[in-house]
Design a protein around this motif. Structure first.
Motif, short mmCIF file in Angstrom:
data_model
loop_
_atom_site.label_atom_id
_atom_site.label_comp_id
_atom_site.label_asym_id
_atom_site.label_seq_id
_atom_site.Cartn_x
_atom_site.Cartn_y
_atom_site.Cartn_z
N VAL A 10 0.83 -1.14 0.18
CA VAL A 10 0.04 -0.04 -0.04
C VAL A 10 0.92 1.19 -0.18
O VAL A 10 0.58 2.36 -0.75
CB VAL A 10 -0.93 -0.09 1.27
CG1 VAL A 10 -1.85 1.47 1.30
CG2 VAL A 10 -2.06 -1.12 1.04
N ASP A 11 1.93 1.36 0.79
CA ASP A 11 2.86 2.25 0.96
C ASP A 11 3.56 2.55 -0.47
O ASP A 11 3.68 3.86 -0.98
CB ASP A 11 3.71 2.33 2.06
CG ASP A 11 4.93 3.40 2.06
OD1 ASP A 11 4.43 4.49 2.27
OD2 ASP A 11 6.14 3.29 1.86
N LEU A 12 3.91 1.70 -1.18
CA LEU A 12 4.52 1.96 -2.59
C LEU A 12 3.35 2.35 -3.39
O LEU A 12 3.68 3.10 -4.50
CB LEU A 12 5.27 0.64 -3.01
CG LEU A 12 6.60 0.59 -2.40
CD1 LEU A 12 7.43 -0.81 -2.70
CD2 LEU A 12 7.55 1.60 -2.96
N ALA A 13 2.28 1.67 -3.42
CA ALA A 13 1.07 1.97 -4.26
C ALA A 13 0.75 3.36 -4.31
O ALA A 13 0.57 4.27 -5.25
CB ALA A 13 0.16 1.18 -4.01
N ARG A 14 0.76 4.15 -2.95
CA ARG A 14 0.44 5.20 -2.72
C ARG A 14 1.34 6.43 -3.49
O ARG A 14 0.86 7.23 -3.98
CB ARG A 14 0.44 5.59 -1.25
CG ARG A 14 -1.06 4.97 -0.45
CD ARG A 14 -0.92 5.38 0.91
NE ARG A 14 -1.12 6.79 1.19
CZ ARG A 14 -1.23 7.48 2.16
NH1 ARG A 14 -0.70 7.00 3.21
NH2 ARG A 14 -1.21 8.77 2.36
N LYS A 15 2.58 6.05 -3.42
CA LYS A 15 3.78 6.79 -4.12
C LYS A 15 3.40 6.70 -5.47
O LYS A 15 3.76 7.91 -6.10
CB LYS A 15 5.10 6.13 -3.31
CG LYS A 15 5.53 6.48 -2.05
CD LYS A 15 6.92 6.17 -1.56
CE LYS A 15 7.19 6.32 -0.14
NZ LYS A 15 6.37 6.16 0.81
N LEU A 16 3.30 5.63 -6.16
CA LEU A 16 3.10 5.26 -7.39
C LEU A 16 2.02 6.27 -7.94
O LEU A 16 2.06 6.92 -8.93
CB LEU A 16 2.99 3.92 -7.87
CG LEU A 16 2.77 3.52 -9.40
CD1 LEU A 16 4.14 4.33 -10.09
CD2 LEU A 16 2.74 2.37 -9.66
N PHE A 17 0.83 6.07 -7.12
CA PHE A 17 -0.24 6.71 -7.93
C PHE A 17 -0.07 8.22 -7.75
O PHE A 17 -0.71 9.02 -8.54
CB PHE A 17 -1.60 6.53 -6.84
CG PHE A 17 -2.02 5.13 -6.96
CD1 PHE A 17 -2.15 4.45 -8.23
CD2 PHE A 17 -2.84 4.24 -5.99
CE1 PHE A 17 -2.51 3.43 -8.50
CE2 PHE A 17 -3.40 3.39 -6.10
CZ PHE A 17 -3.35 2.65 -7.53
N ARG A 18 0.80 8.99 -6.91
CA ARG A 18 0.92 10.21 -6.84
C ARG A 18 2.15 10.71 -7.67
O ARG A 18 2.34 11.97 -7.63
CB ARG A 18 1.18 10.62 -5.44
CG ARG A 18 -0.15 10.75 -4.44
CD ARG A 18 0.27 11.33 -2.99
NE ARG A 18 0.86 12.32 -2.81
CZ ARG A 18 1.32 12.89 -1.76
NH1 ARG A 18 0.99 12.34 -0.65
NH2 ARG A 18 1.87 14.01 -1.70
#
Length: 238
Positions: A10-18
């Protein structure tokens, strides 16, 4: 999947999404990025319906994936899907005036605010075409104090492309939200972002602005060229 594996995902996904490429992965975390973890990561991010419909910047995607693969390669076998997505990003060399960023709310990858914006600081003489850190911090405070806005009429001055107002309208159950700005290009993108985040809405346009009738908010409007004088009087300026 363990809680720790899910937290890392989730942490990496949040960074990729932003579109955030400034991240660090601890060696112990890389050990958990197995073949199945990598496959799930790609499915939940780059191959998710929201990214397919509103793609993130290919430049930022390329940088992110190269960094992620470089972290994984010494420890794990890299999944074919990561390489495939990297190749796709590298092959797309089109110049992007705008892209989409996706802001995850409450660490829930199904709970996202999508914004059309630019990476540039200034566009056509305005700084209002991107989501600034101040808007993210204000929205975070708003989400921690939802009761202050419940059933209230909210006026936002200088809304930019709308992140704060959209967040408030979506999660705080206000009576109405009025978002204003004074740059025509900003207002156009603001309307597009409202359309993206509230796809099932009734929209009415007039010379004064655009009004949206939503399920949980009686009115979300943006007033063309609306602003306030220092004495608090509301005026329209051309």
């Amino acid at each position: 999947m363990s809680n720790l594996e899910n937290t890392i995902l989730v942490d990496l996904a949040r960074k990729l999404f932003r579109g955030c490429t400034n991240f660090h992965i601890e060696p112990d975390s890389v050990k958990l990025m197995t073949w199945s973890w990598q496959e799930l990561f790609v499915d939940l991010t780059l191959r998710s319906p929201v990214i397919k419909k509103y793609p993130i910047s290919t430049e930022l995607s390329r940088i992110f994936l190269k960094k992620l693969i470089n972290c994984i390669e010494p420890v794990q076998e890299v999944h074919d899907n990561l390489y495939a997505e990297l190749c796709r990003a590298m092959n797309n060399s089109a110049i992007e005036d705008y892209c989409y960023r996706h802001y995850v709310i409450s660490n829930d990858l199904n709970n996202i605010i999508t914004m059309k914006e630019t990476k540039n600081m200034v566009v056509n003489g305005t700084t209002g075409m991107r989501t600034w850190e101040a808007a993210l911090m204000l929205s975070d405070w708003i989400l921690c104090n939802k009761e202050l806005f419940s059933s209230k009429d909210v006026l936002e001055l200088g809304s930019g492309i709308g992140f704060t107002g959209i967040t408030l309208a979506k999660f705080c159950e206000p009576k109405s939200v009025t978002m204003t700005d004074c740059h025509e290009d900003v207002l156009q993108v603001l309307c597009e972002n409202v359309d993206i985040n509230f796809p099932s809405q009734c929209k009415n346009r007039s010379s004064d602005g655009t009004t949206y009738e939503l399920d949980n908010v009686s009115r979300v409007a943006n007033l063309w060229n609306g602003w306030t004088d220092f004495d608090g009087t509301f005026t329209d300026r051309c």
